[in-house]
Design an enzyme around this catalytic site. Structure first.
Site, PDB file in Angstrom:
ATOM      1  N   GLU B  41      -1.092  34.471  46.338  1.00 44.81           N
ATOM      2  CA  GLU B  41       0.189  34.959  46.109  1.00 44.81           C
ATOM      3  C   GLU B  41       0.379  36.419  46.367  1.00 44.81           C
ATOM      4  O   GLU B  41      -0.457  37.121  45.705  1.00 44.81           O
ATOM      5  CB  GLU B  41       0.838  34.685  44.604  1.00 44.81           C
ATOM      6  N   LYS B 117       9.396  31.678  47.044  1.00 47.83           N
ATOM      7  CA  LYS B 117       9.172  31.028  45.666  1.00 47.83           C
ATOM      8  C   LYS B 117      10.618  31.089  44.925  1.00 47.83           C
ATOM      9  O   LYS B 117      11.292  31.647  44.732  1.00 47.83           O
ATOM     10  CB  LYS B 117       8.484  31.926  44.847  1.00 47.83           C
ATOM     11  N   CYS B 153       2.721  29.727  43.099  1.00 50.76           N
ATOM     12  CA  CYS B 153       2.316  29.905  41.558  1.00 50.76           C
ATOM     13  C   CYS B 153       3.305  29.091  40.745  1.00 50.76           C
ATOM     14  O   CYS B 153       3.107  28.100  40.439  1.00 50.76           O
ATOM     15  CB  CYS B 153       2.419  31.343  41.210  1.00 50.76           C
TER      16      CYS B 153
END
Lengths: 599, 599
Positions: B41, B117, B153
């Site tokens: 990330e 994300k 994540c």
């Protein structure tokens, strides 16, 4: 309808104390014939409570305090800010925080509805999405023949937001907005313009109450506002002072104004009908019903005023505004943390002189101790300026020379330093001896050490960590050096017969006096240039390229930016201080220490 | 399909350096025959970039770096973490931040899709809603006959989230999740279990790559994972070390597994078809196509491993894990900030001894300087322990007695202190003299001062601000005292022939040695009790009532809680240190200094 705005000063975490304040001011508003009284955002917890909001028992205690206070609210309708729990499924997803930032509407001893703030600020100094789950409906409170709504702080900043929804889609004639809005230079004026525009856009009366006080690095500036549906300013609360503001409104006037300019977003509206005794509380005779046992209806002079368009006070000047913010910040940090006295190292320079003035104006001369700590490099000019300043302010002054301590440090380090040239290590030692002496006084007598560094210095690291940066509160850490001069002249102008800051302090080129014939300009660019770069780079996040395109010298800009970047580690260990700009070195600027980015 | 996980160590703000790392590791993965390579990330910006993300030019430079790197990605498919701009209207409201936390999918020299994300953590150490606007769709990448997805994540921590949506609703057989997941004790094991469960629930291969390294108070622990659709652990990357992990997967096996247990939430899916040369890159011969000019396909031993279920390494013990985290944290803070050497005050006590061991293991003995600074209250036992420790570790030791400096401080203050009793003011003076001496060495020689206070002390304020708290990095500030003992014994056990920490250091009752015959237990409750309260109150936000109900003594609990609350101001000025618990004194605990709440 007589409306009261309780512009008061709560303390974070003091739930019982805040509840007592709310009850007391509620009684005063009742005595003054109010039909409605509005209290600031999160008044029962204090603002911002930060991670106290993660403790379930803290929220429960706030809710319990609300219901205790509400039981005594049997006169005017009250709007009270409080954090409340939100159950999963009842307006909250499992991954959202279990708390809302609420405005409780209270009448006849009961909480009749609880509005949950919809727009949660999560930028600058705000972390509200860390703590709160947003609400999803706007209340329409039908109270007798009146229709009003409430919202919280950020909600009203949004064009087309809950205010317009309540007024344009729901027919509300009055919107009560409760707030704790942190100060920065000029914000009060901007906020007032925004509120008048919002009232006009929605064709509604806006009653905006803002709290007042200092909380760590934040200052809340009061300056509550009542705006009419034509955009007129009907009341303006004191800046930086507690005040109960009373205004008489004829809500039927709102019918004449159609909202304009903005279509409300698709908010869900929820109608709340209020029944019971309170519904009779309308303009006219109802207002005269006195609180049981109350002495009189007349407003108390000073902190309670009945506003009208003709009694509105004028806005403070820029210098007066900042000076008032600093004073309030120092007073509240000192008192709310239980200190009786502060101590300040007086160098004879302008930064410590301004800091001492603020402290004296905040706390009184008897609560301020000055300490002058001359070294081998101090001049007789700065020493006499320190004495003159103390004399002018009427504060006690200690003199603690540092030479006898400096010498054994040098002797102890001599075998290690060997033949290394004298440099910043020896300069910092002197500053740290002074820091140690001030901290020893603090430890022995319980005095709060106020530090004296300005924003320009904090930016480029022209300060000694654990030296002049040592202390509990950094009064002018967000004041650029050029503004320090303006504030010093402003403070002197208030008392032309006894200007406290010696003219020589203002005129002398600034110096740290840590080596012979040193001046700040040996190490730094001129302060007017430095302050321009600090404003562009720190406050406005401009790139080097943008600053150069605006006409600043590339080499100077790169030098300053490099200094700002590499001194992040120092600022991380600095004490808090009063935020007066749009972006201070504090919780609104979160940069990594380990960071290779340049520009 | 051969999959590569690039578990590397980026540096915040070093966009060019990070881009070079990505290109280098991409080449190594290509040489090793990988078909797909995943990077962590925000690998191009480093993580977390904090307020660098507010600078538009920073985002532009990251995007430019992505396209430069992508141009060289003409072998395996790559997934690369990068912040990207998001235009208003194109998935973003005007009030949302203009940036997304993205995973770019790169093939044939081009960025073929950019996933944003969806789940943004905004709790504990995370502020992602401050910086990012969330994505609103999950990609289904059709690559030849394969179908895979990517996420970032926090996305994969959500049951029913993007992973299940891609697999169960979209038919993906492989989900690549890129991460920078901050370490705390035991988190690696928990995360691994979560990933295996997620793979099982979705009936999909999960390739989870986590970065490694220290960034201010955070440590990223690597420990990347590949899990099969039956929940099997197919690969486990090194803990706390860089590594290129290679795994051969037969994605058709995923067809045999139906996801179970969880229904995906209603995510929008978007199909992305990849055309061109890369689509031929399938398991088998395609993998053998070497990079132009590459030397060999064989993995390099050490930091590049081809994992199989039988070569999986075992998890570190609790002590080994924490010790490795501290070591990595110190190494990266020191090196990434450009220091060549560190300096530590050695008291002869266990805290400074453990700190010195960590520093030596992180940086080598030659990079560590010890300083012993005896006072009138130091015993010969502690002095000889300090010398023995330095000898055992092979580090240089300076001796700088403080008596000759302490005396003139007392003389200077004598007229002010007058007949006041000796108290903590005199104790703190000694600690601050030591702080000043260490900082003088730092200023003269450019050494980084490591402080030695533990979490128990930081909690109750049993440390001197600007004294033993003075320094750049606080190695064990999140290690409770009871764990300090465990770590000291662990470190000694690694080298039974030359246990570095003297047994007398471990056995002696701890003391600050700032007055005659002082021990910590004069001022504090026993450390086992203290550490239980710190864990309950600080880490888990428990109330006094809850702690008492759990069997702790009310008076002791109230005493400790009061000490913790009133020392917030000290912690605010403490240097950063390595976070190893679920809640450290740092960015994951944000409490007001001005705060009257108790419990």
């Amino acid at each position: 309808m007589r409306v009261a705005l309780a512009q008061l000063n709560p303390t974070v975490g003091d739930i019982d104390g805040n509840a007592a304040l709310v009850s007391e001011w509620y009684g005063r508003a009742w005595d003054a014939g109010a039909d409605l009284v509005a209290f600031p955002e999160l008044v029962l917890s204090g603002y911002p409570p930060e991670d106290l909001l993660l403790r379930g028992h803290f929220i429960e205690e706030c809710e319990a305090a609300l219901h205790r206070v509400a039981a005594g609210c049997t006169g005017p309708l009250a709007v009270i800010g409080v954090p409340v729990r939100v159950e999963v499924g009842r307006g909250r997803a499992a991954t959202e925080p279990p708390v809302a930032n609420a405005a409780a509407v209270v009448l006849d001893g009961r909480v009749v509805t609880v509005y949950k703030k919809i727009h949660l600020p999560n930028y600058a100094v705000f972390d509200e999405e860390r703590y709160f789950t947003p609400g999803d409906w706007v209340p329409l409170v039908e109270w007798g023949s009146e229709r009003l709504s409430v919202n919280v702080c950020e909600d009203i900043w949004n064009p087309g937001g809950p205010t317009e929804a309540a007024a344009l889609a729901g027919g509300a004639r009055l919107v009560v907005s409760i707030s704790m809005s942190p100060y920065h230079m000029g914000k009060g004026g901007e906020r007032e313009q925004m509120l008048r525009r919002r009232a006009t856009d929605a064709g509604v009366f806006v009653v905006y109450v803002n709290g007042v006080g200092g909380q760590d690095e934040l200052v809340f500036d009061g300056h509550s506002v009542v705006a009419g549906p034509d955009g007129s300013l009907l009341a303006r609360g004191a800046q930086f002072d507690e005040q109960l503001i009373l205004v008489d409104l004829d809500l039927s006037e709102a019918d004449a104004f159609e909202g304009r300019a903005v279509s409300p977003d698709g908010y869900s509206l929820r109608t709340v009908r209020i029944e019971g005794a309170g519904t009779a509380r309308r303009p006219g005779p109802a207002r005269q019903r006195a609180r049981p046992g109350a002495a009189a209806l007349a407003p108390t002079p000073g902190d309670m005023v009945l506003e009208s368009p003709t009694t509105g006070r004028s806005l403070l000047s820029r210098e007066a505004e900042v000076y008032a913010a600093l004073t309030l910040g120092v007073r509240d940090y000192t008192r709310k943390n239980g200190f009786q006295r502060v101590v300040i190292g007086l160098s004879g320079g302008i930064d410590s002189a301004l800091t001492a003035c603020v402290a004296v104006d905040a706390l009184g001369a008897a609560a301020v101790m000055g300490v002058t700590m001359p070294s081998r490099y101090s001049t007789s000019d700065t020493r006499s300026d320190a004495h003159n300043l103390a004399g002018n302010l009427g504060i006690e002054l200690l003199e603690l020379p540092i030479e006898s301590i400096f010498v054994p440090y040098l002797e102890t380090l001599a075998p290690v330093f060997a033949d290394r040239a004298v440099d910043v290590a020896e300069e910092n030692l002197q500053a740290r001896i002074r820091g140690n002496l001030l901290m020893a006084l603090s430890n022995k007598f319980g005095w709060l050490v106020l530090t004296t560094g300005n924003k320009s210095e904090m930016a480029v690291g022209y300060a000694t960590l654990y030296g002049d940066m040592a202390g509990g509160f950094a009064v002018i850490k967000d004041v650029p050096k050029t503004l320090v001069y303006d504030l010093a002249r402003y403070r002197n102008s208030l008392d032309p017969n006894l200007a406290p800051i010696p003219e020589s302090t203002i005129e002398r080129p600034p110096s740290a006096e840590l080596r012979p014939d040193q001046t700040d300009q040996d190490s730094l660019p001129p302060y007017d240039l430095l302050d321009r770069v600090v404003d562009a780079y720190v406050v406005r996040d401009e790139s080097v390229a943008t600053m150069v395109a605006a006409g600043l010298d590339r080499a100077e800009v790169e030098r300053v930016v490099h200094l700002i970047d590499r001194n992040e580690y120092k600022r991380r260990q600095a004490p808090p201080g009063v935020r007066i700009t749009l972006k201070a070195f504090g919780k609104d600027r979160r940069l990594p220490i380990t960071n290779r980015y340049q520009g």
